[in-house]
Design a protein around this motif. Structure first.
Motif, mmCIF file in Angstrom:
data_model
loop_
_atom_site.group_PDB
_atom_site.id
_atom_site.type_symbol
_atom_site.label_atom_id
_atom_site.label_comp_id
_atom_site.label_asym_id
_atom_site.label_seq_id
_atom_site.Cartn_x
_atom_site.Cartn_y
_atom_site.Cartn_z
ATOM 1 N N THR A 95 -4.012 3.216 36.374
ATOM 2 C CA THR A 95 -3.940 1.799 36.719
ATOM 3 C C THR A 95 -4.939 0.978 35.923
ATOM 4 O O THR A 95 -4.619 -0.110 35.437
ATOM 5 C CB THR A 95 -4.194 1.609 38.228
ATOM 6 N N THR A 96 -6.143 1.497 35.753
ATOM 7 C CA THR A 96 -7.175 0.773 35.012
ATOM 8 C C THR A 96 -6.760 0.544 33.567
ATOM 9 O O THR A 96 -6.875 -0.571 33.042
ATOM 10 C CB THR A 96 -8.510 1.552 35.049
ATOM 11 N N LEU A 97 -6.258 1.575 32.915
ATOM 12 C CA LEU A 97 -5.816 1.434 31.532
ATOM 13 C C LEU A 97 -4.580 0.539 31.458
ATOM 14 O O LEU A 97 -4.477 -0.312 30.563
ATOM 15 C CB LEU A 97 -5.534 2.800 30.905
ATOM 16 N N ASP A 98 -3.663 0.693 32.375
ATOM 17 C CA ASP A 98 -2.467 -0.138 32.408
ATOM 18 C C ASP A 98 -2.840 -1.622 32.494
ATOM 19 O O ASP A 98 -2.312 -2.450 31.735
ATOM 20 C CB ASP A 98 -1.592 0.270 33.590
ATOM 21 N N ASP A 99 -3.740 -1.966 33.387
ATOM 22 C CA ASP A 99 -4.182 -3.355 33.538
ATOM 23 C C ASP A 99 -4.830 -3.866 32.254
ATOM 24 O O ASP A 99 -4.586 -5.001 31.833
ATOM 25 C CB ASP A 99 -5.166 -3.489 34.696
ATOM 26 N N TYR A 100 -5.636 -3.022 31.624
ATOM 27 C CA TYR A 100 -6.303 -3.413 30.378
ATOM 28 C C TYR A 100 -5.275 -3.659 29.273
ATOM 29 O O TYR A 100 -5.337 -4.668 28.573
ATOM 30 C CB TYR A 100 -7.299 -2.330 29.951
ATOM 31 N N LEU A 101 -4.346 -2.751 29.107
ATOM 32 C CA LEU A 101 -3.328 -2.902 28.065
ATOM 33 C C LEU A 101 -2.487 -4.154 28.278
ATOM 34 O O LEU A 101 -2.168 -4.871 27.323
ATOM 35 C CB LEU A 101 -2.435 -1.662 28.008
ATOM 36 N N PHE A 159 -8.671 6.097 30.180
ATOM 37 C CA PHE A 159 -9.965 5.837 29.552
ATOM 38 C C PHE A 159 -10.841 7.099 29.696
ATOM 39 O O PHE A 159 -10.758 7.795 30.725
ATOM 40 C CB PHE A 159 -10.698 4.686 30.242
ATOM 41 N N PRO A 160 -11.715 7.374 28.740
ATOM 42 C CA PRO A 160 -12.596 8.546 28.851
ATOM 43 C C PRO A 160 -13.435 8.558 30.140
ATOM 44 O O PRO A 160 -13.665 9.619 30.709
ATOM 45 C CB PRO A 160 -13.498 8.437 27.618
#
Length: 95
Positions: free
Chosen positions: A8-14, A91-92
């Protein structure tokens, strides 16, 4: 490739950076035998000029597997590192 999951975090960022073309590139590159054979993938994306990006795939031990270039006028990032394993892109710091 069966399925690709994105945290979810990466999805929101992208979404915020209009950068889903990066995911499309990663999915497309999974067809390459050198790529798909890597269980753990480190993707380093870097903006080179106004429209050109490089995508460097490392194996997690700093060994470069491939470098791929693509163009996009809509992506609003300069640099990004994501990890891909077990069909999940993240994300790492999410490991």
């Amino acid at each position: 490739m069966r399925n690709l999951f994105i945290t979810t975090t990466l999805d929101d960022y992208l979404k915020s950076k209009n950068a889903f073309a990066i995911v499309d590139q990663i999915i497309e590159l999974q067809k390459n035998p050198e790529v798909i054979n890597e269980d753990f993938q480190v993707w380093k994306i870097t903006k080179i000029d106004e429209i050109t990006f490089s995508m460097e795939l490392q194996d997690g031990n700093l060994n470069v597997i491939i470098i791929h270039y693509f163009q996009s006028t809509s992506i609003k990032i300069f640099e990004l590192t994501v990890w891909f394993e077990n069909s999940t892109l993240y994300f790492p710091n999410e490991r």
